[in-house]
Design an enzyme around this catalytic site. Sequence first.
Site, PDB file in Angstrom:
ATOM      1  N   GLY A 186      -1.025  -5.174   1.092  1.00 32.90           N
ATOM      2  CA  GLY A 186      -2.389  -4.961   0.332  1.00 32.90           C
ATOM      3  C   GLY A 186      -2.428  -5.769  -0.873  1.00 32.90           C
ATOM      4  N   ALA A 224       0.807  -1.405  -0.141  1.00 32.45           N
ATOM      5  CA  ALA A 224      -0.041   0.006   0.106  1.00 32.45           C
ATOM      6  C   ALA A 224       0.903   1.368   0.014  1.00 32.45           C
ATOM      7  CB  ALA A 224      -0.999   0.139   1.357  1.00 32.45           C
ATOM      8  N   GLU A 241       3.142  -5.896   7.489  1.00 37.93           N
ATOM      9  CA  GLU A 241       2.341  -4.826   8.180  1.00 37.93           C
ATOM     10  C   GLU A 241       3.137  -4.565   9.544  1.00 37.93           C
ATOM     11  OE1 GLU A 241      -0.752  -5.760   5.008  1.00 37.93           O
ATOM     12  OE2 GLU A 241       0.824  -6.948   6.171  1.00 37.93           O
ATOM     13  N   GLU A 266      -2.839  -9.256  -0.056  1.00 42.60           N
ATOM     14  CA  GLU A 266      -4.757  -9.485   0.224  1.00 42.60           C
ATOM     15  C   GLU A 266      -5.562  -9.105  -1.043  1.00 42.60           C
ATOM     16  OE1 GLU A 266      -4.893  -7.577   4.704  1.00 42.60           O
ATOM     17  OE2 GLU A 266      -3.836  -6.010   3.207  1.00 42.60           O
TER      18      GLU A 266
END
Length: 260
Positions: A112, A66, A135, A115
């Site tokens: 992300g 991200a 993360e 994900e």
Amino acid sequence: MSYQNILTQTNNGITVITINRPNKLNALNKATIKELSVAFNEVNADKNTKVVVLTGSGEKAFVAGADISEFANFSEEKGGKLAAKGQRILFDYIENLSKPVIAAVNGFALGGGLELAMACHIRIASDNAKMGLPEVSLGVIPGYGGTQRLPQLVGKGRAMEMIMTAGMIDANTAKDYGLVNYVVALGELMPLAEKLAGKMMRNSPVAIGKAIKAVNAGFHIDKDGYAMEIKQFGKCFATADFKEGTTAFLGKRPAQFPGE
């Protein structure tokens, strides 16, 4: 719609959505998430699209994570809203799309990015791919479904290790874990995606959509997967695809599914 961060192309029933921020290793920012959301809404409504392939531009990254600069100063409330909105408009939307979505992971799929790949129905990877959820090294946890989908795919123990160490695994380890279905050379990745899509498109799109719904129900604590299977199985009998499929089988000819 005109996109700034993604590319879309539809050929022979397959829509390829490419995240196109190569100078940022295709990192997800709010604008890209919004564009992906719009693109998936469009392909969901497009009768010409039977299968979606999601990939990243270039040869280094699917999505390398991200865009941290966008949320580095967020409050608790803003952080929660960011995750809730992203899950609703994109990640959960992809998972529940009635059309098959194949993630063609062509390099780094981190945070992300992983994900996003896990929200897709099937994942394939190039042999240079690296995957992980880093993360916790930033003092935060995965917020786009990573703590839920990763254990479903690789098991609780392996997911805990990947999340808590913030480490990366290579493509072959991801295959061993069940995180991806196939690993091929980079140049073979999109041809493999198209081959898998071709196999899917020979089958009933209506039945595939109902199968996706039934399978997903089994992974939600508030739903009864068996009950959903029974419901969707029954619904198939009212479709033109069922009539065509059974008639073709009995007539010993290939089915021509109308998608209804």
